[in-house]
Design a protein around this motif. Structure first.
Motif, PDB file in Angstrom:
ATOM      1  N   LEU A 251     -40.901  34.126 -36.720  1.00 32.55           N
ATOM      2  CA  LEU A 251     -39.852  34.923 -37.355  1.00 32.55           C
ATOM      3  C   LEU A 251     -38.597  34.963 -36.488  1.00 32.55           C
ATOM      4  CD1 LEU A 251     -39.261  36.716 -39.824  1.00 32.55           C
ATOM      5  CD2 LEU A 251     -40.087  38.656 -38.494  1.00 32.55           C
ATOM      6  N   THR A 252     -37.472  34.508 -37.047  1.00 33.99           N
ATOM      7  CA  THR A 252     -36.200  34.506 -36.316  1.00 33.99           C
ATOM      8  C   THR A 252     -35.166  35.407 -36.957  1.00 33.99           C
ATOM      9  OG1 THR A 252     -35.407  32.580 -37.561  1.00 33.99           O
ATOM     10  CG2 THR A 252     -36.513  32.145 -35.451  1.00 33.99           C
ATOM     11  N   SER A 253     -35.292  35.694 -38.258  1.00 36.53           N
ATOM     12  CA  SER A 253     -34.245  36.412 -38.987  1.00 36.53           C
ATOM     13  C   SER A 253     -34.849  37.438 -39.942  1.00 36.53           C
ATOM     14  CB  SER A 253     -33.420  35.393 -39.774  1.00 36.53           C
ATOM     15  OG  SER A 253     -32.528  36.021 -40.641  1.00 36.53           O
ATOM     16  N   VAL A 254     -34.281  38.658 -39.901  1.00 41.25           N
ATOM     17  CA  VAL A 254     -34.736  39.733 -40.781  1.00 41.25           C
ATOM     18  C   VAL A 254     -33.528  40.492 -41.290  1.00 41.25           C
ATOM     19  CG1 VAL A 254     -36.042  41.880 -40.928  1.00 41.25           C
ATOM     20  CG2 VAL A 254     -36.883  40.024 -39.495  1.00 41.25           C
ATOM     21  N   GLN A 255     -33.514  40.769 -42.583  1.00 41.79           N
ATOM     22  CA  GLN A 255     -32.504  41.659 -43.136  1.00 41.79           C
ATOM     23  C   GLN A 255     -33.232  42.872 -43.684  1.00 41.79           C
ATOM     24  OE1 GLN A 255     -29.602  39.994 -45.798  1.00 41.79           O
ATOM     25  NE2 GLN A 255     -29.010  42.005 -46.543  1.00 41.79           N
TER      26      GLN A 255
END
Length: 186
Positions: free
Chosen positions: A56-60
């Motif tokens: 996981l690199t990106s979370v909104q």
């Protein structure tokens, strides 16, 4: 979405549709191929949702999120940055524990408490900003954050305990505090 519904599956991206009102505890835990997550407003989030999602690199996150529950991103070693919304009030135990790729964290002024070990082991974190609303920081919240260079703490009352930064080479870190509170931070 029921508890552990997708844990340890090979999914690579998540875009939760609007209308989903609740995501249960540990639903996506251990999804090692998961790289990005988009969660809409109004969705309640359980504990440990993305624990050990090592890709996981990106979370909104939803902008209106008020509580980031414990273990939410614990062990997400590839997570590079996270935007925390202005409605957030609390960050739970181990929420970002072991997120070794986080380099900078800004805790908004709306946050009042940081639970135990919430950022422990974020070994690449160089810059930390703690908003003015924080009045309590749990034990070892930033322990073993060995690369901290600058900590900006805008709280006028010292919110840290004696072991908040344990193992973090805090003696080599520049602490920036409000001028009116310098004596309190000594």
């Amino acid at each position: 979405i029921g508890q552990n519904a997708f844990s340890e599956t090979a999914i690579t991206a998540i875009d939760i549709p609007s209308g989903v009102i609740n995501i249960e505890d540990y639903d996506f835990q251990g999804c090692r191929h998961l790289t990005s997550v988009l969660i809409p407003e109004g969705t309640a989030l359980g504990y440990g949702l993305f624990r050990d999602c090592t890709g996981l690199t990106s979370v909104q996150l939803p902008a209106g999120l008020e509580t980031l529950n414990g273990f939410m991103f614990d062990g997400c070693i590839s997570l590079k940055d996270i935007a925390l919304g202005d409605h957030l009030k609390s960050i739970g135990d181990y929420a970002f524990g072991g997120c070794k790729s986080l380099e900078s964290v800004v805790i908004p002024n709306s946050v009042t408490e940081l639970q135990v070990r919430c950022f422990e082991g974020c070994t690449n974190m160089e810059t930390l900003t703690i908003g003015s609303g924080v009045n309590w920081i749990g034990d070892r919240a930033f322990a073993d954050c060995k690369n901290l260079l600058d900590v900006y703490c805008y709280a006028t009352t010292v919110p840290v305990s004696s072991n908040t930064f344990e193992g973090s080479y805090i003696n080599y870190t520049v602490l920036h505090v409000p001028a009116s509170a310098i004596e309190d931070y000594r």
